[in-house]
Design a protein around this motif. Structure first.
Motif, mmCIF file in Angstrom:
data_model
loop_
_atom_site.group_PDB
_atom_site.id
_atom_site.type_symbol
_atom_site.label_atom_id
_atom_site.label_comp_id
_atom_site.label_asym_id
_atom_site.label_seq_id
_atom_site.Cartn_x
_atom_site.Cartn_y
_atom_site.Cartn_z
ATOM 1 N N SER A 134 1.006 -1.272 0.084
ATOM 2 C CA SER A 134 0.270 -0.072 -0.122
ATOM 3 C C SER A 134 0.936 1.106 -0.055
ATOM 4 O O SER A 134 2.066 1.051 0.359
ATOM 5 N N VAL A 135 0.375 2.441 -0.287
ATOM 6 C CA VAL A 135 0.975 3.728 -0.312
ATOM 7 C C VAL A 135 1.619 3.837 1.023
ATOM 8 O O VAL A 135 0.626 3.730 2.201
ATOM 9 N N PRO A 136 2.701 4.283 1.198
ATOM 10 C CA PRO A 136 3.320 4.449 2.414
ATOM 11 C C PRO A 136 2.925 5.685 3.222
ATOM 12 O O PRO A 136 2.501 6.619 2.532
ATOM 13 N N ALA A 137 2.404 5.574 4.331
ATOM 14 C CA ALA A 137 1.851 6.480 5.130
ATOM 15 C C ALA A 137 2.798 7.852 5.236
ATOM 16 O O ALA A 137 2.252 8.874 5.258
ATOM 17 N N SER A 138 3.981 7.480 5.191
ATOM 18 C CA SER A 138 5.052 8.585 5.275
ATOM 19 C C SER A 138 5.050 9.399 4.233
ATOM 20 O O SER A 138 6.116 10.412 4.069
ATOM 21 N N MET A 139 4.671 8.891 3.035
ATOM 22 C CA MET A 139 4.950 9.657 1.752
ATOM 23 C C MET A 139 4.421 10.912 1.719
ATOM 24 O O MET A 139 3.274 11.703 2.153
ATOM 25 N N LYS B 121 3.278 11.812 -5.627
ATOM 26 C CA LYS B 121 3.624 10.646 -6.370
ATOM 27 C C LYS B 121 5.224 10.340 -6.103
ATOM 28 O O LYS B 121 6.141 11.378 -5.864
ATOM 29 N N GLU B 122 5.610 8.912 -6.025
ATOM 30 C CA GLU B 122 6.788 8.690 -5.672
ATOM 31 C C GLU B 122 7.115 7.312 -6.518
ATOM 32 O O GLU B 122 6.442 6.373 -6.301
ATOM 33 N N THR C 115 11.840 3.051 4.304
ATOM 34 C CA THR C 115 11.570 2.121 5.651
ATOM 35 C C THR C 115 10.206 1.579 5.568
ATOM 36 O O THR C 115 10.152 0.236 5.957
ATOM 37 N N ASP C 116 9.078 2.175 5.134
ATOM 38 C CA ASP C 116 7.965 1.607 5.071
ATOM 39 C C ASP C 116 7.619 0.720 4.140
ATOM 40 O O ASP C 116 7.176 -0.660 4.309
ATOM 41 N N GLN D 180 0.992 6.323 -6.245
ATOM 42 C CA GLN D 180 0.326 7.708 -6.620
ATOM 43 C C GLN D 180 -0.966 7.759 -5.556
ATOM 44 O O GLN D 180 -1.796 7.212 -5.577
ATOM 45 N N VAL D 181 -0.904 9.197 -4.852
ATOM 46 C CA VAL D 181 -2.048 9.609 -4.179
ATOM 47 C C VAL D 181 -3.057 10.378 -4.994
ATOM 48 O O VAL D 181 -2.760 11.182 -5.544
ATOM 49 N N LEU D 182 -4.361 9.982 -4.985
ATOM 50 C CA LEU D 182 -5.203 10.826 -5.747
ATOM 51 C C LEU D 182 -6.064 11.617 -5.136
ATOM 52 O O LEU D 182 -6.493 11.359 -3.693
#
Length: 105
Positions: free
Chosen positions: A36-41, A45-46, A74-75, A103-105
């Protein structure tokens, strides 16, 4: 609330030149289901590349996580370590490299 979208651009098996054979498709699908998308992002977009091997018990051994963001590295490492892989989806001790675009939408 963040909605996440994950794109997998490639999975490379470094011990052979085959691309997207059936075991690799199974491995990619398993990773897609559990990553899943890392909470720390911090960015929307990464891109991350993960080099890893899987041992006989289905546990991922991280060789390197390529990302400029230490928290994302780390995540992603923690997520990979917590995954278990079906024996039919990998060849033990083969080095894999997967590029993931979060990518967070």
């Amino acid at each position: 609330m963040k909605t996440s979208l994950i794109f997998f651009t490639y999975l490379v098996v470094t011990s052979s030149f085959s691309f997207a054979d059936e075991p690799e498709k199974l491995l990619t699908n398993n990773i897609r289901q559990h990553l899943s998308v890392p909470a720390s992002m911090k960015k929307n977009k990464e891109t991350v590349r993960v080099d890893f091997r899987i041992n006989e018990t289905g546990q991922a051994e991280i060789l390197k996580v390529h990302s400029n963001d230490q928290y994302v590295r780390t995540d992603v490492t923690k997520q990979f370590i917590n995954m278990k892989h079906d024996r039919n989806s990998y060849v033990p001790h083969t080095t894999y490299s997967i590029k993931v675009v979060f990518q967070v939408l």
